[in-house]
Motif scaffolding. Structure first.
Motif, short mmCIF file in Angstrom:
data_model
loop_
_atom_site.label_atom_id
_atom_site.label_comp_id
_atom_site.label_asym_id
_atom_site.label_seq_id
_atom_site.Cartn_x
_atom_site.Cartn_y
_atom_site.Cartn_z
N HIS A 9 14.09 3.87 45.93
CA HIS A 9 13.33 4.93 46.61
C HIS A 9 12.23 4.38 47.51
CE1 HIS A 9 15.17 8.27 44.41
NE2 HIS A 9 15.19 7.46 43.37
N ASN A 10 12.03 3.05 47.48
CA ASN A 10 10.96 2.40 48.25
C ASN A 10 9.61 3.06 47.97
OD1 ASN A 10 9.81 0.56 50.09
ND2 ASN A 10 10.03 1.99 51.77
N LEU A 11 9.30 3.17 46.67
CA LEU A 11 8.07 3.83 46.22
C LEU A 11 7.38 3.05 45.12
CD1 LEU A 11 9.06 7.59 45.75
CD2 LEU A 11 7.45 6.68 47.41
N THR B 17 2.58 1.07 52.52
CA THR B 17 2.63 1.94 53.69
C THR B 17 2.45 3.38 53.24
OG1 THR B 17 5.01 2.32 53.57
CG2 THR B 17 4.29 0.36 54.81
N GLU B 18 2.36 4.26 54.19
CA GLU B 18 2.27 5.69 53.86
C GLU B 18 3.52 6.14 53.11
OE1 GLU B 18 1.96 9.80 56.33
OE2 GLU B 18 0.66 8.17 56.99
N THR B 19 4.66 5.54 53.44
CA THR B 19 5.93 5.89 52.82
C THR B 19 6.03 5.42 51.38
OG1 THR B 19 6.99 5.71 54.97
CG2 THR B 19 8.44 5.72 53.07
N THR B 20 5.52 4.22 51.11
CA THR B 20 5.65 3.65 49.76
C THR B 20 4.65 4.23 48.78
OG1 THR B 20 4.13 1.82 50.21
CG2 THR B 20 6.48 1.42 50.60
N LYS B 21 3.63 4.92 49.27
CA LYS B 21 2.52 5.43 48.46
C LYS B 21 1.65 4.25 48.02
CE LYS B 21 4.16 9.69 48.47
NZ LYS B 21 3.62 10.73 49.28
N TYR C 171 6.66 13.53 43.50
CA TYR C 171 5.91 12.31 43.24
C TYR C 171 4.92 12.49 42.10
CZ TYR C 171 3.65 7.86 44.08
OH TYR C 171 3.16 6.59 43.92
#
Length: 92
Positions: free
Chosen positions: A46-48, A30-34, A65
């Motif tokens: 951090h869900n990244l 997603t946009e949030t996870t990169k 990031y």
């Protein structure tokens, strides 16, 4: 169709496009996870998705990031290469 990263022991081992996640090893991109990179990692706290660590001495800055070197780059007008064994920048 959505994009998923297949994660094994926090390491991204594949990236697939599918209608739905098949199991818990699939993490939706997603946009949030990169964006995931094969060989990079997924940080659940951090869900990244984190890019591969360039050198073991570098640390990841979650706010910006990016991987950060322990010693700032000396002079942008001069070319340097990171020397992991001495933890210094060597002039090229």
């Amino acid at each position: 169709m959505n994009t998923y990263a297949v994660v094994e022991n926090t390491v991204v081992i594949n990236i697939v496009i599918a209608d739905a996640s098949l199991d818990d090893a699939w993490v939706e991109v997603t946009e949030t996870t990169k964006n995931p990179i094969i060989g990079g990692t997924y940080n659940t706290e951090h869900n990244l998705f984190i890019p591969k660590q360039p050198y073991s001495s570098w640390t990841f800055n979650y706010t910006e990031y990016k991987w950060e070197v322990p010693v700032p780059y000396p002079d942008p007008a001069v070319k340097y290469a990171w020397n992991e064994s001495t933890l210094t920048w060597d002039k090229l």
